[in-house]
Write an enzyme that holds these catalytic residues in place. Structure first.
Site, PDB file in Angstrom:
ATOM      1  N   ARG A  70      10.646   0.898  -0.054  1.00 31.54           N
ATOM      2  CA  ARG A  70       9.403   0.167   0.197  1.00 31.54           C
ATOM      3  C   ARG A  70       8.842  -0.501  -1.060  1.00 31.54           C
ATOM      4  NH1 ARG A  70      11.733   0.840   3.914  1.00 31.54           N
ATOM      5  NH2 ARG A  70      11.189   1.799   5.907  1.00 31.54           N
ATOM      6  N   SER A  89       4.011   1.778  10.153  1.00 33.53           N
ATOM      7  CA  SER A  89       3.939   3.097   9.518  1.00 33.53           C
ATOM      8  C   SER A  89       2.830   3.084   8.471  1.00 33.53           C
ATOM      9  CB  SER A  89       5.262   3.450   8.852  1.00 33.53           C
ATOM     10  OG  SER A  89       6.286   3.584   9.816  1.00 33.53           O
ATOM     11  N   GLU A  97       1.540   3.328   2.901  1.00 38.35           N
ATOM     12  CA  GLU A  97       2.495   2.228   2.978  1.00 38.35           C
ATOM     13  C   GLU A  97       1.746   0.930   3.262  1.00 38.35           C
ATOM     14  OE1 GLU A  97       6.313   0.999   5.742  1.00 38.35           O
ATOM     15  OE2 GLU A  97       6.183   3.045   4.996  1.00 38.35           O
TER      16      GLU A  97
END
Length: 302
Positions: A175, A225, A295
């Site tokens: 990420r 998410s 995130e």
């Protein structure tokens, strides 16, 4: 907002789409966000000049894609929002190579890959983001990630200069990428795929999208998410085991269907979502000694 900037933009680019005080809730998958001072939707050849003008006039700017991984403040965004979106969606295929502009959605690119009989991008077909955001975050799902297929990325530097980065120079990680560390703007990317059979590729895409639909709360607005996966754990399971399924602050709620998602069940505010995320992190840390890192990116005035 600098009046000089608006006048310069209108003079240099009469066809540029400019909106003042645009509600960002119209543009985010969370359906949350206050007004941006200026919201502009340029063509690819206009972005560099806009960036240079913003820097010359001292006006802050934020580059915006599909709004799928963001929580925009209820107070909105001061300065200019530059949408790399509807005017930058071109996708071309040559042999096993796909080149796409940063505003093309991952679903669109995966669809073109399938049509051309190219495999390797099935994982991305259901990710609700555009290529630019996927490059910044090294988007991934079901064992695939952008790192595996990207060979080159064309970017603009903070001064509006065009550069090309190789896949290795992008420093893809979990990420993250070089674009999350440096103020570069992704303009397009080249991806190398593998020959396959269109029927099998589309079948795999359907299977993955069915999995996504059955496991994720896609019927509600969300930013995907909410937390990154802590090393050795799964964020959703930690949240569930902490007894937080259905926990809510206002209309922001931890999804019972997948506890890794915070959903907007009606008129959730950014403040609701942020408070909920703070509560969840605190409770999980108290129970299991594991911290949860967002995130979702926080944008604007908080």
């Amino acid at each position: 907002m600098s009046r000089d900037l608006v006048e310069h933009l209108q003079t240099l680019m009469p066809d540029l789409e400019i909106r003042k005080h645009e509600q960002m809730s119209k543009h985010t998958t969370f359906r949350i966000g206050g007004p941006a001072d200026l919201y502009i939707t340029p063509k690819a050849n206009q972005v560099a000049d806009i960036v240079k003008l913003c820097r010359q006039t001292g006006v802050p700017f934020f580059v915006f894609g599909n709004g799928s991984n963001l929580l925009v403040s209820d107070k909105g965004i001061r300065g200019v929002v530059i949408e790399i979106g509807k005017n930058m969606k071109q996708v071309t295929v040559e042999d096993t190579v796909i080149k796409a502009q940063a505003g093309a959605t991952l679903g669109m690119i995966a669809g073109e890959a399938a049509k051309a009989g190219l495999t390797g991008m099935e994982f991305a077909s259901g990710i609700p983001g555009c290529l630019g955001g996927a490059l910044v975050m090294n988007a991934g799902a079901y064992g695939g990630e952008m790192k595996q297929i990207v060979t080159e990325v064309e970017c603009l530097t903070e001064d509006g200069e065009r550069i090309t980065l190789s896949g290795e120079e992008m420093e893809f990680g979990y990420r993250t990428s070089l674009l999350s560390k440096k103020p570069y703007i992704a303009m397009s990317a080249t991806m190398k795929l593998t020959p396959g059979k269109e029927e099998e590729i589309r079948q795999r895409m359907q299977e993955l999208n069915a999995q996504r639909l059955s496991k994720q709360p896609l019927e509600y607005p969300s930013a995907g998410s909410t937390f990154k996966r802590p090393e050795g754990y799964f964020a959703g399971k930690l949240i569930m085991d902490a007894g937080l399924a259905g926990y809510h602050v206002g209309d922001a709620r931890v999804s019972e269907k997948h506890c890794g998602f915070v959903i907007n069940t009606g008129n959730a505010t950014a403040a609701d979502v942020r408070q909920l995320m703070t509560d969840v992190d605190r409770i999980v840390k108290e129970k299991f000694g594991v911290g949860l890192e967002p995130e979702v990116k926080f944008i604007g005035e908080f």
